[in-house]
Scaffold this motif. Structure first.
Motif, mmCIF file in Angstrom:
data_model
loop_
_atom_site.group_PDB
_atom_site.id
_atom_site.type_symbol
_atom_site.label_atom_id
_atom_site.label_comp_id
_atom_site.label_asym_id
_atom_site.label_seq_id
_atom_site.Cartn_x
_atom_site.Cartn_y
_atom_site.Cartn_z
ATOM 1 N N ASP A 134 -5.653 2.792 6.099
ATOM 2 C CA ASP A 134 -6.385 2.650 7.352
ATOM 3 C C ASP A 134 -6.470 3.995 8.082
ATOM 4 O O ASP A 134 -5.920 4.989 7.634
ATOM 5 N N HIS A 135 -7.172 4.007 9.209
ATOM 6 C CA HIS A 135 -7.374 5.276 9.909
ATOM 7 C C HIS A 135 -6.158 5.730 10.710
ATOM 8 O O HIS A 135 -6.205 6.757 11.355
ATOM 9 N N PHE A 136 -5.068 4.986 10.615
ATOM 10 C CA PHE A 136 -3.805 5.449 11.179
ATOM 11 C C PHE A 136 -2.919 6.040 10.092
ATOM 12 O O PHE A 136 -1.813 6.487 10.352
ATOM 13 N N GLY A 137 -3.393 5.993 8.840
ATOM 14 C CA GLY A 137 -2.655 6.558 7.723
ATOM 15 C C GLY A 137 -1.729 5.580 7.019
ATOM 16 O O GLY A 137 -0.976 5.968 6.137
ATOM 17 N N TYR A 138 -1.783 4.298 7.392
ATOM 18 C CA TYR A 138 -0.948 3.300 6.740
ATOM 19 C C TYR A 138 -1.660 2.766 5.503
ATOM 20 O O TYR A 138 -2.807 2.335 5.579
ATOM 21 N N GLY A 139 -0.976 2.789 4.367
ATOM 22 C CA GLY A 139 -1.589 2.371 3.120
ATOM 23 C C GLY A 139 -1.076 1.028 2.638
ATOM 24 O O GLY A 139 -0.029 0.555 3.060
ATOM 25 N N ARG A 140 -1.853 0.424 1.767
ATOM 26 C CA ARG A 140 -1.435 -0.832 1.153
ATOM 27 C C ARG A 140 -2.092 -0.964 -0.213
ATOM 28 O O ARG A 140 -3.013 -0.234 -0.562
ATOM 29 N N ILE A 141 -1.607 -1.917 -0.959
ATOM 30 C CA ILE A 141 -2.101 -2.198 -2.300
ATOM 31 C C ILE A 141 -3.196 -3.257 -2.193
ATOM 32 O O ILE A 141 -3.143 -4.137 -1.334
#
Length: 158
Positions: A134-141
């Motif tokens: 996301d645009h906050f830098g939090y990633g997911r699978i």
């Protein structure tokens, strides 16, 4: 692009809904894509576009023989709410929405570039197999339901 790509390359797919994927049921509608039905909300329009783009990118890497034997990482992301003129003229509601949201959570084009570059160089992409950031830098699978949706619509959209 693929002719110059080395193994281990990282591809960043910047799309309008990259932080919102996977979809809830019904957010990818073939009737909208085919022009048989108009969208009823901005969310519906954004999701159909974003999901379709993600399906096309995934299909490109699966069906184009130039990519099938390559080892690379592809991650999709949203650029964030940018302080630009790109959304001017999209309608009164969008103008009002962005007059409020840009000062609260918007970022500059320069900060967006830094964020996107940071995503590309992050070792977490390979370590954890992240596919969406996301645009906050939090990633997911990628969610299994979204993977199923891609399989369901891949051949039709391709």
């Amino acid at each position: 692009m693929h002719r110059f790509m080395n193994d281990g390359a990282r591809i960043l797919n910047v799309l309008n809904s990259g932080d919102k994927l996977p979809p809830s049921a019904g957010l990818f509608d073939r009737d909208i894509i085919e022009g048989k039905r108009d969208v009823t909300s901005l969310i519906e329009a954004g999701m159909n576009f974003g999901i379709g783009e993600e399906i096309m990118m995934d299909s490109l890497f699966r069906y184009d023989e130039s990519y099938t034997n390559r080892k690379f990482t592809m991650v999709s992301t949203h650029p964030g709410i940018l302080d630009t003129d790109l959304l001017n003229g999209q309608g009164v509601l969008v103008d009002i929405l962005f007059k409020i949201t840009v000062p609260l959570v918007g970022i500059s084009v320069e900060d967006c570039g830094v964020l996107q570059s940071s995503i590309l160089v992050s070792e977490k992409l390979h370590q954890f197999g992240l596919t969406l950031v996301d645009h906050f830098g939090y990633g997911r699978i990628r969610d299994p339901a979204f993977a199923d949706l891609i399989e369901q619509h891949r051949d039709w959209l391709w």
